[in-house]
Design a protein around this motif. Structure first.
Motif, PDB file in Angstrom:
ATOM      1  N   ALA A  19       0.823  -1.207   0.000  1.00 56.10           N
ATOM      2  CA  ALA A  19       0.000   0.000   0.000  1.00 56.10           C
ATOM      3  C   ALA A  19       0.857   1.258   0.000  1.00 56.10           C
ATOM      4  O   ALA A  19       0.476   2.274  -0.578  1.00 56.10           O
ATOM      5  N   LEU A  20       2.004   1.191   0.632  1.00 62.55           N
ATOM      6  CA  LEU A  20       2.892   2.351   0.669  1.00 62.55           C
ATOM      7  C   LEU A  20       4.322   1.855   0.598  1.00 62.55           C
ATOM      8  O   LEU A  20       4.628   0.778   1.106  1.00 62.55           O
ATOM      9  N   GLU A  21       5.179   2.632  -0.037  1.00 60.30           N
ATOM     10  CA  GLU A  21       6.590   2.289   0.084  1.00 60.30           C
ATOM     11  C   GLU A  21       7.466   3.541   0.035  1.00 60.30           C
ATOM     12  O   GLU A  21       7.186   4.490  -0.694  1.00 60.30           O
ATOM     13  N   GLY A  22       8.482   3.510   0.855  1.00 59.67           N
ATOM     14  CA  GLY A  22       9.497   4.553   0.847  1.00 59.67           C
ATOM     15  C   GLY A  22       8.999   5.971   1.010  1.00 59.67           C
ATOM     16  O   GLY A  22       9.452   6.876   0.326  1.00 59.67           O
ATOM     17  N   VAL A  23       8.067   6.175   1.920  1.00 59.39           N
ATOM     18  CA  VAL A  23       7.568   7.535   2.123  1.00 59.39           C
ATOM     19  C   VAL A  23       8.451   8.272   3.129  1.00 59.39           C
ATOM     20  O   VAL A  23       8.566   7.883   4.278  1.00 59.39           O
ATOM     21  N   ASN A  24       9.076   9.335   2.647  1.00 54.85           N
ATOM     22  CA  ASN A  24       9.874  10.212   3.504  1.00 54.85           C
ATOM     23  C   ASN A  24       9.236  11.579   3.476  1.00 54.85           C
ATOM     24  O   ASN A  24       9.052  12.149   2.409  1.00 54.85           O
ATOM     25  N   ALA A  25       8.884  12.102   4.621  1.00 56.18           N
ATOM     26  CA  ALA A  25       8.308  13.443   4.623  1.00 56.18           C
ATOM     27  C   ALA A  25       8.372  14.017   6.016  1.00 56.18           C
ATOM     28  O   ALA A  25       8.416  13.288   7.004  1.00 56.18           O
ATOM     29  N   THR A  26       8.373  15.335   6.071  1.00 54.36           N
ATOM     30  CA  THR A  26       8.325  16.038   7.339  1.00 54.36           C
ATOM     31  C   THR A  26       7.182  17.026   7.268  1.00 54.36           C
ATOM     32  O   THR A  26       7.087  17.804   6.325  1.00 54.36           O
ATOM     33  N   LEU A  27       6.301  16.951   8.238  1.00 55.00           N
ATOM     34  CA  LEU A  27       5.155  17.874   8.238  1.00 55.00           C
ATOM     35  C   LEU A  27       5.311  18.826   9.405  1.00 55.00           C
ATOM     36  O   LEU A  27       5.743  18.430  10.486  1.00 55.00           O
ATOM     37  N   ARG A  28       4.933  20.102   9.169  1.00 52.18           N
ATOM     38  CA  ARG A  28       5.139  21.064  10.257  1.00 52.18           C
ATOM     39  C   ARG A  28       3.815  21.664  10.723  1.00 52.18           C
ATOM     40  O   ARG A  28       2.819  21.657   9.998  1.00 52.18           O
ATOM     41  N   THR A  29       3.834  22.167  11.917  1.00 53.44           N
ATOM     42  CA  THR A  29       2.621  22.765  12.477  1.00 53.44           C
ATOM     43  C   THR A  29       2.351  24.115  11.820  1.00 53.44           C
ATOM     44  O   THR A  29       3.216  24.689  11.167  1.00 53.44           O
ATOM     45  N   LEU A 211       1.223  14.431  -2.957  1.00 55.80           N
ATOM     46  CA  LEU A 211       0.580  13.587  -3.957  1.00 55.80           C
ATOM     47  C   LEU A 211       1.143  12.196  -3.793  1.00 55.80           C
ATOM     48  O   LEU A 211       2.370  12.021  -3.806  1.00 55.80           O
ATOM     49  N   ILE A 212       0.264  11.215  -3.616  1.00 54.81           N
ATOM     50  CA  ILE A 212       0.802   9.872  -3.439  1.00 54.81           C
ATOM     51  C   ILE A 212       0.137   8.865  -4.353  1.00 54.81           C
ATOM     52  O   ILE A 212      -0.999   9.035  -4.826  1.00 54.81           O
ATOM     53  N   ASN A 213       0.901   7.875  -4.676  1.00 51.55           N
ATOM     54  CA  ASN A 213       0.389   6.676  -5.312  1.00 51.55           C
ATOM     55  C   ASN A 213       1.375   5.574  -4.944  1.00 51.55           C
ATOM     56  O   ASN A 213       2.386   5.393  -5.593  1.00 51.55           O
ATOM     57  N   GLN A 214       1.110   4.923  -3.870  1.00 54.96           N
ATOM     58  CA  GLN A 214       2.040   3.985  -3.225  1.00 54.96           C
ATOM     59  C   GLN A 214       3.265   4.697  -2.669  1.00 54.96           C
ATOM     60  O   GLN A 214       3.537   4.629  -1.502  1.00 54.96           O
ATOM     61  N   SER A 215       3.993   5.374  -3.553  1.00 53.05           N
ATOM     62  CA  SER A 215       5.108   6.154  -3.029  1.00 53.05           C
ATOM     63  C   SER A 215       4.720   7.627  -3.052  1.00 53.05           C
ATOM     64  O   SER A 215       3.732   8.003  -3.686  1.00 53.05           O
ATOM     65  N   LEU A 216       5.488   8.424  -2.386  1.00 54.28           N
ATOM     66  CA  LEU A 216       5.227   9.855  -2.358  1.00 54.28           C
ATOM     67  C   LEU A 216       5.751  10.455  -3.656  1.00 54.28           C
ATOM     68  O   LEU A 216       6.945  10.442  -3.916  1.00 54.28           O
ATOM     69  N   LEU A 217       4.819  10.975  -4.483  1.00 54.93           N
ATOM     70  CA  LEU A 217       5.233  11.473  -5.796  1.00 54.93           C
ATOM     71  C   LEU A 217       5.758  12.891  -5.709  1.00 54.93           C
ATOM     72  O   LEU A 217       6.698  13.261  -6.405  1.00 54.93           O
ATOM     73  N   ALA A 218       5.116  13.687  -4.877  1.00 59.23           N
ATOM     74  CA  ALA A 218       5.560  15.074  -4.735  1.00 59.23           C
ATOM     75  C   ALA A 218       5.034  15.614  -3.429  1.00 59.23           C
ATOM     76  O   ALA A 218       3.975  15.205  -2.958  1.00 59.23           O
ATOM     77  N   HIS A 219       5.771  16.515  -2.839  1.00 59.21           N
ATOM     78  CA  HIS A 219       5.366  17.103  -1.563  1.00 59.21           C
ATOM     79  C   HIS A 219       5.988  18.485  -1.476  1.00 59.21           C
ATOM     80  O   HIS A 219       7.186  18.634  -1.651  1.00 59.21           O
ATOM     81  N   GLY A 220       5.150  19.478  -1.233  1.00 62.75           N
ATOM     82  CA  GLY A 220       5.689  20.826  -1.123  1.00 62.75           C
ATOM     83  C   GLY A 220       4.567  21.834  -1.115  1.00 62.75           C
ATOM     84  O   GLY A 220       3.391  21.459  -1.053  1.00 62.75           O
ATOM     85  N   PRO A 221       4.910  23.125  -1.184  1.00 65.12           N
ATOM     86  CA  PRO A 221       3.886  24.162  -1.181  1.00 65.12           C
ATOM     87  C   PRO A 221       2.975  24.012  -2.402  1.00 65.12           C
ATOM     88  O   PRO A 221       3.436  23.605  -3.472  1.00 65.12           O
ATOM     89  N   VAL A 222       1.707  24.326  -2.210  1.00 66.47           N
ATOM     90  CA  VAL A 222       0.736  24.161  -3.280  1.00 66.47           C
ATOM     91  C   VAL A 222       1.198  24.863  -4.556  1.00 66.47           C
ATOM     92  O   VAL A 222       1.136  24.290  -5.649  1.00 66.47           O
ATOM     93  N   GLU A 223       1.709  26.091  -4.428  1.00 68.92           N
ATOM     94  CA  GLU A 223       2.040  26.906  -5.607  1.00 68.92           C
ATOM     95  C   GLU A 223       3.011  26.185  -6.536  1.00 68.92           C
ATOM     96  O   GLU A 223       2.903  26.272  -7.748  1.00 68.92           O
TER      97      GLU A 223
END
Ligand SMILES: Nc1ncnc2c1ncn2[C@@H]1O[C@H](COP(=O)(O)OP(=O)(O)OP(=O)(O)O)[C@@H](O)[C@H]1O
Ligand SMILES: [Mg+2]
Lengths: 286, 279
Positions: A19-29, A211-223
């Protein structure tokens, strides 16, 4: 402040489904982060992995620098699942359900103090369900039930609020008031992680997007992240896709085009040369 | 009047009445939870599963409660494990485990018939049990009641929404184990008062009756406990006059109350529902 750290998180279900693989991310408050992807992309799985309801097969989740269990003990995280697996005939009233969100703040007898009652009333007001306090939960409509569970998460007052498709089945008016609510929660320096299929509203209220599809495809500011090329990666060919090029719109030499992408109710409208580097800030109702 | 007070002149009757009421109350408290989860048959299953434990403790000259309790826990745990490891549904799992335990109990009694009368276990009789056994029953019931009064909200949260309970930091597995421990203990106590066959009624009927009367869980518990202890006390009392088995009386009373509530409850009663359906 960085609050959720996903370190190479992977989930494989017992039936062998990855269902998921290799997801690396940091989320901030202080941010609202949108989570988008096709059905089966692993959005709900990611939520469950963050909550520790499914154990990541590889990798590690940490919340505020601690193990998930510790963080839950401290009431740091509230979670509104995609579908509630509760018995709707259970003899509890709406206010009792929301009060359960406060248990972590009470003593071992769980006797509510005045502050707890206030938090419950506030939360119910914020989702506009104050009038239904004394209803048995099974006697509510689908959208109202959803709102009650959002209220329970609010009453809990966690610094992190995870919402798995909170807009499904709620009307536009409620959606807008929920969005306003999320914004004010983010201003209180919380992290709101919301999955949704309403692509059009993502630029409206999210600061970041994953944006995800099993792995994290992209992550960042909406713009910079919520672009057509990234969306194409996440959704493949399955988005309904309408492009109105210059020739359809006007007679001059303007080569910009309007791109309308839709996955669900709210279409995403992109406007610009290569099919939209710039995102209009408002999804429109057609 | 004189006649009505007569049972109170006998020490053993007074004891029987209040001990029955106590046990009835504890079982009713648990029934509120069992019924909600669709686990009603669990009580029955446990009561039957206890039999081999009772037989064994008599054979080894231990207090019956110890053997009974461990047999009950063992049965509850095996049910939980079989349920988790297979895709069998609850009813099949319960049926499977409790017949296995009960069969073992019967087998043990038939091999070693002097140990204990199976009759006494199956039918139970509060009027006939020894003082020592009564003490065990009282201790078990009081401890259960105290734990329930402290933990009832946590248990409610777990029964209502396990994942949410986990997300607010409750120790879900520990609470579930606690619940089954209490249930096993209460079944042991009830076994002595009404017998293995009727324990099921004690841990189902009061909860089911209260369920038809309220939408609030705290009130449901109060109603169930009142029903359970009053019917149990009255049943024991009436058995003096009717010279009947108290267990049978208690359960008959509970059933009569259930029937009238079923028909006449203000919101969920049969007549009210029919009236609502007919406009
Ligand atoms: N309990 C489970 N056992 C096995 N596989 C599962 C389980 N739950 C989900 N899956 C599979 O894992 C993948 C990810 O599922 P998930 O529920 O996370 O998707 P999602 O992104 O939330 O989708 P949706 O938009 O439909 O809610 C899917 O392929 C699904 O079939
Ligand atoms: Mg999902």
């Amino acid at each position: 402040m960085n609050i959720i750290e996903l370190n190479n998180v992977g989930v494989t279900y017992p039936n062998g489904q990855v269902a998921l693989e290799g997801v690396n991310a940091t989320l901030r408050t202080g941010t609202i982060c949108g989570l988008v992807g096709v059905n089966g992309a692993g959005k709900s799985t990611l939520f469950k992995a963050i909550m520790g309801f499914v154990k990541p097969t590889v990798g590690k989740v940490s919340i505020a620098g601690q193990e998930v269990r510790q963080a839950l003990k401290k009431n740091l995280v509230s979670y509104v699942p995609q579908t509630e697996e509760v018995d709707w005939n259970f003899p509890v009233l709406v206010e009792d359900v929301v009060m359960m969100g406060r248990y972590g703040h009470m003593g071992f007898m769980r006797r509510p103090a005045r502050a707890d009652h206030q938090a419950v009333d506030n939360a119910l007001e914020r989702v506009d369900m104050g009038a239904y306090k004394k209803r048995q939960i099974g006697e509510l409509s689908g959208g109202q039930r959803k709102r009650v569970f959002v209220a329970r998460a609010l009453a809990q007052g966690g610094q992190i609020i995870l919402l798995d498709e909170p807009f499904t089945g709620v009307d536009i008016k409620t959606e807008e008031s929920l969005v306003a609510l999320f914004r004010s929660l983010a201003r209180e320096d919380r992290l709101i992680l919301v999955s949704t299929h309403n692509l059009g509203s993502v630029p409206n209220f999210c600061d970041d997007v994953m944006l995800i599809n099993q792995s994290l495809l992209a992550h960042g500011p909406v713009e910079t992240t919520f672009t057509q090329s990234n969306l194409a990666k996440a959704f493949g060919g399955i988005l309904r896709h309408h492009q109105l090029v210059g020739a359809d719109l006007h007679d001059d030499e303007d080569r910009r085009s309007v791109t309308v992408l839709t996955d669900d109710e709210r279409p995403l409208v992109l406007y610009g040369e290569e099919g939209g580097q710039k995102i209009t800030k408002h999804g429109t109702e057609e | 009047m004189e006649l009505a007070l007569e049972p109170f002149a006998y020490n053993y009757m007074v004891k029987a009445i209040w001990v029955s009421a106590l046990v009835g109350g504890v079982c009713a408290f648990l029934s509120a939870y069992l019924m909600l989860k669709g686990w009603s048959l669990m009580g029955d299953a446990l009561a039957h599963s206890i039999v081999p434990g009772v037989v064994l403790s008599y054979a080894l000259a231990l207090p019956f409660a110890i053997g009974a309790f461990f047999a009950g826990m063992l049965a509850a745990l095996s049910m939980a494990i079989v349920k988790q490891r297979t895709r069998l549904r609850e009813d099949a799992v319960i049926g499977l485990i409790f017949t296995a335990f009960f069969a073992a109990g019967l087998l043990m009694v038939s091999i070693n018939p002097t140990a204990v009368s199976i009759q006494a276990i199956i039918f139970g009789n509060i009027l006939a049990i020894s003082d020592q056994d009564i003490n065990q029953v009282v201790i078990i019931s009081v401890v259960c009641l105290i734990v329930l009064c402290v933990k009832w909200k946590d248990l409610m949260a777990v029964f209502f929404d396990e994942n949410h309970a986990r997300s607010i930091g409750l120790r879900v597995t520990a609470l579930k184990v606690l619940f089954f421990t209490l249930l096993s203990a209460a079944c042991v106590a009830a076994l002595q008062t009404v017998g293995a066959i009727l324990v099921i009624a004690m841990v189902v009927t009061p909860g089911a009756t209260a369920y038809l009367l309220t939408d609030k869980f705290d009130r449901l518990i109060v109603i169930a406990v009142l029903l359970g202890s009053v019917t149990s006390g009255v049943g024991a009392y009436a058995s003096f006059f009717l010279d009947a088995n108290p267990g049978g009386l208690i359960v008959t009373l509970q059933t009569l109350i259930f029937l009238s509530v079923f028909l006449f409850a203000p919101k969920y009663g049969f007549f009210k529902r029919r009236a609502a359906a007919n406009g």
